[in-house]
Scaffold this active site. Structure first.
Site, PDB file in Angstrom:
ATOM      1  N   TYR A   8     -57.581   0.482-100.102  1.00 59.68           N
ATOM      2  CA  TYR A   8     -58.175  -0.596 -99.290  1.00 59.68           C
ATOM      3  C   TYR A   8     -59.695  -0.655 -99.462  1.00 59.68           C
ATOM      4  O   TYR A   8     -60.266  -1.718 -99.716  1.00 59.68           O
ATOM      5  CB  TYR A   8     -57.826  -0.350 -97.819  1.00 59.68           C
ATOM      6  CG  TYR A   8     -58.542  -1.229 -96.830  1.00 59.68           C
ATOM      7  CD1 TYR A   8     -58.074  -2.505 -96.523  1.00 59.68           C
ATOM      8  CD2 TYR A   8     -59.702  -0.791 -96.173  1.00 59.68           C
ATOM      9  CE1 TYR A   8     -58.735  -3.312 -95.605  1.00 59.68           C
ATOM     10  CE2 TYR A   8     -60.360  -1.585 -95.254  1.00 59.68           C
ATOM     11  CZ  TYR A   8     -59.873  -2.841 -94.976  1.00 59.68           C
ATOM     12  OH  TYR A   8     -60.532  -3.642 -94.070  1.00 59.68           O
ATOM     13  N   SER A  56     -65.918  -5.181 -95.705  1.00 54.17           N
ATOM     14  CA  SER A  56     -65.814  -4.124 -94.686  1.00 54.17           C
ATOM     15  C   SER A  56     -66.915  -3.094 -94.887  1.00 54.17           C
ATOM     16  O   SER A  56     -67.422  -2.918 -96.000  1.00 54.17           O
ATOM     17  CB  SER A  56     -64.459  -3.422 -94.804  1.00 54.17           C
ATOM     18  OG  SER A  56     -64.410  -2.283 -93.975  1.00 54.17           O
TER      19      SER A  56
HETATM   20  P1  NAD Z   1     -55.419  -8.721 -88.429  1.00 51.85           P
HETATM   21  O1  NAD Z   1     -54.185  -7.929 -88.658  1.00 51.85           O
HETATM   22  O2  NAD Z   1     -55.535  -9.458 -87.170  1.00 51.85           O
HETATM   23  O3  NAD Z   1     -55.644  -9.751 -89.609  1.00 51.85           O
HETATM   24  C1  NAD Z   1     -55.238  -9.520 -90.928  1.00 51.85           C
HETATM   25  C2  NAD Z   1     -54.438 -10.728 -91.349  1.00 51.85           C
HETATM   26  O4  NAD Z   1     -54.200 -10.652 -92.756  1.00 51.85           O
HETATM   27  C3  NAD Z   1     -53.064 -10.810 -90.707  1.00 51.85           C
HETATM   28  O5  NAD Z   1     -53.109 -11.495 -89.486  1.00 51.85           O
HETATM   29  C4  NAD Z   1     -52.269 -11.567 -91.746  1.00 51.85           C
HETATM   30  O6  NAD Z   1     -52.148 -12.934 -91.378  1.00 51.85           O
HETATM   31  C5  NAD Z   1     -53.118 -11.489 -93.002  1.00 51.85           C
HETATM   32  N1  NAD Z   1     -52.311 -10.995 -94.107  1.00 51.85           N
HETATM   33  C6  NAD Z   1     -52.019  -9.723 -94.432  1.00 51.85           C
HETATM   34  N2  NAD Z   1     -51.200  -9.706 -95.494  1.00 51.85           N
HETATM   35  C7  NAD Z   1     -50.991 -10.996 -95.853  1.00 51.85           C
HETATM   36  C8  NAD Z   1     -50.230 -11.634 -96.871  1.00 51.85           C
HETATM   37  N3  NAD Z   1     -49.491 -10.934 -97.764  1.00 51.85           N
HETATM   38  N4  NAD Z   1     -50.239 -12.999 -96.912  1.00 51.85           N
HETATM   39  C9  NAD Z   1     -50.936 -13.718 -96.016  1.00 51.85           C
HETATM   40  N5  NAD Z   1     -51.680 -13.157 -95.045  1.00 51.85           N
HETATM   41  C10 NAD Z   1     -51.695 -11.821 -94.965  1.00 51.85           C
HETATM   42  O7  NAD Z   1     -56.637  -7.697 -88.595  1.00 51.85           O
HETATM   43  P2  NAD Z   1     -58.227  -7.924 -88.738  1.00 51.85           P
HETATM   44  O8  NAD Z   1     -58.798  -6.603 -88.508  1.00 51.85           O
HETATM   45  O9  NAD Z   1     -58.700  -9.092 -87.978  1.00 51.85           O
HETATM   46  O10 NAD Z   1     -58.386  -8.221 -90.292  1.00 51.85           O
HETATM   47  C11 NAD Z   1     -59.059  -9.362 -90.805  1.00 51.85           C
HETATM   48  C12 NAD Z   1     -59.934  -8.942 -91.969  1.00 51.85           C
HETATM   49  O11 NAD Z   1     -60.963  -8.079 -91.479  1.00 51.85           O
HETATM   50  C13 NAD Z   1     -59.213  -8.157 -93.054  1.00 51.85           C
HETATM   51  O12 NAD Z   1     -59.659  -8.602 -94.329  1.00 51.85           O
HETATM   52  C14 NAD Z   1     -59.685  -6.744 -92.824  1.00 51.85           C
HETATM   53  O13 NAD Z   1     -59.668  -5.990 -94.012  1.00 51.85           O
HETATM   54  C15 NAD Z   1     -61.090  -6.989 -92.345  1.00 51.85           C
HETATM   55  N6  NAD Z   1     -61.724  -5.889 -91.631  1.00 51.85           N
HETATM   56  C16 NAD Z   1     -61.243  -5.470 -90.429  1.00 51.85           C
HETATM   57  C17 NAD Z   1     -61.880  -4.420 -89.781  1.00 51.85           C
HETATM   58  C18 NAD Z   1     -61.390  -3.912 -88.463  1.00 51.85           C
HETATM   59  O14 NAD Z   1     -61.885  -2.870 -87.998  1.00 51.85           O
HETATM   60  N7  NAD Z   1     -60.486  -4.564 -87.783  1.00 51.85           N
HETATM   61  C19 NAD Z   1     -63.003  -3.805 -90.351  1.00 51.85           C
HETATM   62  C20 NAD Z   1     -63.463  -4.268 -91.581  1.00 51.85           C
HETATM   63  C21 NAD Z   1     -62.817  -5.310 -92.207  1.00 51.85           C
END
Ligand code: NAD
Ligand code: MG
Length: 303
Positions: free
Chosen positions: A208, A195
Site C-alpha cells: 500500500y 498518504s
Molecule cells: P474508505 O474505506 O472510506 O474509502 C476507500 C474507498 O475506496 C471505498 O469506499 C471504496 O469505495 C473504494 N474502493 C476500494 N477498492 C475499490 C475498487 N476495487 N473499486 C472501486 N472502489 C474501490 O477509506 P478512506 O480512508 O476514506 O480512504 C480514502 C482514500 O484515503 C484512500 O485512497 C486511502 O488510501 C487514503 N488514505 C486514508 C487514510 C486514513 O487514515 N483513513 C490515510 C491516508 C490515505
C-alpha cells in the site's frame, strides 16, 4: 455514534486539539470494503458541519471512493460549494453511497451514482463515460479510491494482494485520468489521494505505502505535462483519519484503540477535516498551485 453533532463548522475559530473528541475505537472487524454505517464510533463527514461559500459553483466532479470516509466528506463539501457530483464506489457500498447522495441532493445539487469495481479496466472507462453523461460534462476529478490490507510478514503478502493493491490504487487512477482527459476543458482539476505512508511507510503496509509514493510521483509528473493545457494536478496526503478502511484489515486489530493518538494533535482526524484541502486544490483560487501534495496529517511531518 455520530460525532458531527458536537462539531462546529470548518470556518469557526476553534482549538484543533479539541475540535473533535479523541477516540479509542474498540477492536472490530468488517469484511472489505468496510461501511461507514457500521463503523464504531461513527465519523464526521460534514453532514452537519461543512459550510459552503460558493467556491465550486457550477462545477462537475467525479469522485472515486465517494461513499464513505474521506471521499464522502469531499463529495458533501463539493456539493455544499456548488458542484454536481458523480460518486463511484463498490456495489457492496450502496447503503453508504445512498446516504451521501441524499446529503448532496439536500444541498440542491445533482448526485450521479456509479457503482463499479475499478480493478477492471473496462469499468474505469465506463465510470468516466457515465459521469460525463450524468453531469453533462466533467471539469473536476478526485481519484480517491484505495485498497489497504495490513500484512505482518512479507512472505504472507500474496501476488494476488500485491496486484490488486497496485491495480486499484495506481493503475485505475491512470486509466481514469486517460479516459477523462478528452472531456476536461482548461480550468479543470485533478486531485489524487496519496498518504503520509508515501513518506513514512508502516512495516505492515509495504504494498500500500509504495503505491502512495507512486501516486505522489505520478501527480508531479502529470501536473507538468497537463499544465500547458490549463489542467492542474495536485494531491492530498492524509495522516491517520478514522474511516472504514481501518477496520476492514487496513490496520492490525490491536492497533485500532490507539489509532491516531501519536500525532502531535493527539487524536485521529475526521474525514471532514480533509475536505477543505480538496476544495482548495479544485477551486480556481489555487490557480498557481500545481504538482503539490498537501499534507493533512495532524502534525506528523512529511519531507
Ligand atoms: P474508505 O474505506 O472510506 O474509502 C476507500 C474507498 O475506496 C471505498 O469506499 C471504496 O469505495 C473504494 N474502493 C476500494 N477498492 C475499490 C475498487 N476495487 N473499486 C472501486 N472502489 C474501490 O477509506 P478512506 O480512508 O476514506 O480512504 C480514502 C482514500 O484515503 C484512500 O485512497 C486511502 O488510501 C487514503 N488514505 C486514508 C487514510 C486514513 O487514515 N483513513 C490515510 C491516508 C490515505
Ligand atoms: Mg466505502
Amino acid at each position: 455514534m455520530n460525532t458531527s453533532a458536537q462539531s462546529t463548522d470548518q470556518l469557526t475559530f476553534c482549538d484543533p486539539v479539541t475540535r473533535f473528541p479523541e477516540i479509542t475505537p474498540p477492536k472490530q472487524d468488517q469484511p472489505e470494503p468496510g461501511l461507514d454505517a457500521e463503523l464504531i464510533p461513527g465519523t464526521d463527514r460534514g453532514e452537519d458541519s461543512y459550510r459552503g461559500t460558493g467556491r465550486l459553483e457550477g462545477r462537475r466532479a467525479l469522485i472515486t471512493g465517494a461513499d464513505s470516509g474521506i471521499g464522502a466528506a469531499v463529495a458533501i463539501a463539493f456539493a455544499r460549494e456548488g458542484a454536481d457530483v458523480a460518486l463511484n464506489y463498490l456495489p457492496a457500498e450502496e447503503e453508504d453511497a445512498q446516504h451521501v447522495a441524499g446529503v448532496i441532493r439536500e444541498a440542491g445539487r445533482t448526485a450521479v451514482l456509479i457503482p463499479a469495481d475499478l480493478i477492471d479496466a473496462e469499468a474505469c472507462r465506463e465510470v468516466v463515460s457515465r459521469a460525463v453523461e450524468g453531469l453533462g460534462g466533467l471539469d473536476a476529478l478526485v481519484n480517491n479510491a484505495g485498497k489497504q490490507i495490513a500484512v505482518e510478514k512479507f512472505e504472507d503478502l500474496t501476488d494476488e494482494q500485491w496486484t490488486q493493491t497496485y491495480t486499484v490504487n495506481i493503475t485505475a487512477m491512470a486509466r481514469i485520468v486517460r479516459e477523462a482527459l478528452p472531456h476536461l476543458p482548461a480550468g479543470s482539476t485533478i486531485v489524487n489521494t496519496t498518504s503520509i505512508q508515501a513518506y513514512s511507510p508502516s512495516p505492515h503496509l509495504v504494498d500500500y505505502a509504495s503505491t502512495k509514493a507512486a501516486i505522489n510521483n505520478f501527480s508531479k509528473g502529470l501536473a507538468q505535462q497537463l499544465a500547458p493545457r490549463g489542467i492542474r494536478v495536485n494531491a492530498v496526503a492524509p495522516g491517520p483519519i478514522w474511516t472504514p478502511l481501518q477496520v476492514s484489515d487496513g490496520q492490525p486489530k490491536d492497533a485500532l484503540p490507539e489509532f491516531g493518538k501519536s500525532t502531535p494533535l493527539g487524536r485521529a482526524g475526521q474525514p471532514t477535516e480533509l475536505a477543505p484541502a480538496f476544495v482548495f486544490l479544485t477551486s480556481p483560487e489555487s490557480s498557481y498551485v500545481l504538482g503539490e501534495t498537501l499534507a493533512v496529517t495532524g502534525g506528523n511531518p512529511t519531507p
